[in-house]
Motif scaffolding. Structure first.
Motif, PDB file in Angstrom:
ATOM      1  N   LEU A  20       0.833  -1.201   0.000  1.00  0.00           N
ATOM      2  CA  LEU A  20       0.000   0.000   0.000  1.00  0.00           C
ATOM      3  C   LEU A  20       0.866   1.249   0.000  1.00  0.00           C
ATOM      4  O   LEU A  20       1.787   1.388   0.798  1.00  0.00           O
ATOM      5  CB  LEU A  20      -0.915   0.014   1.235  1.00  0.00           C
ATOM      6  N   ASP A  21       0.551   2.182  -0.885  1.00  0.00           N
ATOM      7  CA  ASP A  21       1.242   3.463  -0.938  1.00  0.00           C
ATOM      8  C   ASP A  21       0.204   4.580  -0.915  1.00  0.00           C
ATOM      9  O   ASP A  21      -0.749   4.561  -1.703  1.00  0.00           O
ATOM     10  CB  ASP A  21       2.092   3.573  -2.205  1.00  0.00           C
ATOM     11  N   ILE A  22       0.383   5.540   0.008  1.00  0.00           N
ATOM     12  CA  ILE A  22      -0.526   6.676   0.127  1.00  0.00           C
ATOM     13  C   ILE A  22       0.267   7.954  -0.125  1.00  0.00           C
ATOM     14  O   ILE A  22       1.282   8.202   0.517  1.00  0.00           O
ATOM     15  CB  ILE A  22      -1.175   6.736   1.517  1.00  0.00           C
ATOM     16  N   SER A  23      -0.174   8.739  -1.067  1.00  0.00           N
ATOM     17  CA  SER A  23       0.511   9.994  -1.388  1.00  0.00           C
ATOM     18  C   SER A  23      -0.535  11.059  -1.689  1.00  0.00           C
ATOM     19  O   SER A  23      -1.718  10.772  -1.856  1.00  0.00           O
ATOM     20  CB  SER A  23       1.450   9.813  -2.586  1.00  0.00           C
ATOM     21  N   GLY A  24      -0.082  12.297  -1.773  1.00  0.00           N
ATOM     22  CA  GLY A  24      -1.019  13.372  -2.068  1.00  0.00           C
ATOM     23  C   GLY A  24      -0.410  14.723  -1.818  1.00  0.00           C
ATOM     24  O   GLY A  24       0.783  14.855  -1.530  1.00  0.00           O
ATOM     25  N   TYR A  25      -1.242  15.724  -1.913  1.00  0.00           N
ATOM     26  CA  TYR A  25      -0.776  17.092  -1.711  1.00  0.00           C
ATOM     27  C   TYR A  25      -1.928  17.957  -1.218  1.00  0.00           C
ATOM     28  O   TYR A  25      -3.098  17.608  -1.364  1.00  0.00           O
ATOM     29  CB  TYR A  25      -0.198  17.675  -2.997  1.00  0.00           C
ATOM     30  N   THR A  26      -1.553  19.088  -0.652  1.00  0.00           N
ATOM     31  CA  THR A  26      -2.515  20.106  -0.242  1.00  0.00           C
ATOM     32  C   THR A  26      -2.170  21.398  -0.964  1.00  0.00           C
ATOM     33  O   THR A  26      -1.009  21.803  -0.991  1.00  0.00           O
ATOM     34  CB  THR A  26      -2.472  20.331   1.282  1.00  0.00           C
TER      35      THR A  26
END
Length: 284
Positions: free
Chosen positions: A56-62
């Motif tokens: 599982l890989d969780i990534s993102g941005y704000t």
């Protein structure tokens, strides 16, 4: 395929909820800008999670768009529109499974006022977060709790947040800058549910920096303590803190900046290692 995508959503939601319990969060201190600056600013945050999962890989941005404009001789109108995007990828090569899902959402919009106390180093601010985050898109805001700790209240659905703060920012002739901030944050649920209590927090922070005509560097520590409960977030703790280092460059009317944030408490270090941020402001 649909089943795997749903599994990603469940894992994403649980991994964040079990780590930070976002029903009891509030706004934090941020390095204050020069009091007199009117500006339009865009900010990008990229968190790095302290996860060790081969599947599982969780990534993102704000992404946040904000502005400050004078509406009187000593008063500025401020506003901010937050946006968050989170991607969860699940891969299990032995079974030929590889799925990815991205969710995005508009957060709770902020509107406020800042009042300058003459030419002195003190200014006040009051404001509110409007409940504009859609409940159907709440999963998209999960990663923002890690990557945007200064504005956690922007990513809780069905919540009206009221804030006030006293700010002190003094720039000395030597170039040294001292800053301090403290004030309450009040969370008012706008929908009945299991956690329908109004919560009150006290936010605080301070730091030191150096600035001249072309550059501004500095760092500080901020924290918060919950007033209305005996514990805050996890392990019977009532307070949480993080450290921040940053550099800002003056290029005519533009202000590019880069900064990095580190959690201090071990419990949050186990969830995130750091958050890297970039911003660009246009001053007028």
């Amino acid at each position: 395929m649909i089943a795997h995508v749903r599994l990603i959503s469940v894992i994403l939601a649980l991994s964040v909820l079990l780590t930070i319990c976002p029903t009891r969060l509030s706004a934090q201190f941020s390095w204050p800008r020069p009091i007199e600056e009117q500006c339009v600013r865009i900010e990008f945050l990229r968190p790095t999670l302290a996860q060790d999962d081969p599947y599982l890989d969780i990534s993102g941005y704000t992404l946040s768009l904000s502005g400050r404009v004078k509406v009187g001789e000593s008063t500025l109108l401020t506003a901010e529109i937050p946006y968050v995007s989170t991607t969860a990828s699940f891969s299990y090569p032995a079974l030929g499974i590889s799925e990815s899902e991205t969710k995005s959402a508009l957060g709770n919009i902020y509107i406020g006022l800042e009042t300058i106390q003459g030419k002195g180093p003190v200014f006040w601010e009051v404001g509110m977060r409007l409940p504009t985050l859609s409940e159907e898109k709440e999963d998209a805001a999960m990663l923002a709790f890690f990557g945007d700790v200064n504005r956690w209240e922007a990513y809780v659905h069905h919540l009206l947040a009221l804030q006030a703060a006293l700010n002190y920012r003094n720039a000395y002739q030597s170039g040294i800058v001292l800053f301090f901030r403290t004030g309450p944050s009040i969370w008012i649920p706008t929908k009945s549910g299991a956690n329908n209590d109004t919560e009150v927090f006290l936010d605080y922070g301070g730091g030191i920096g150096y600035e001249n005509e072309t550059i501004r560097v500095g760092g500080g520590v901020s924290g918060r303590v919950i007033i209305t409960e005996e514990e805050f977030l996890f392990n019977d703790k009532r307070a949480y803190h993080h450290a921040e280092l940053g550099v800002n460059v003056r290029l005519a009317q533009f202000r590019p900046a880069v900064f990095i944030r580190f959690p201090i408490e071990k419990e949050l270090k186990d969830a995130i290692s750091h958050t890297l941020g970039f911003s660009l402001a246009f001053v007028f």
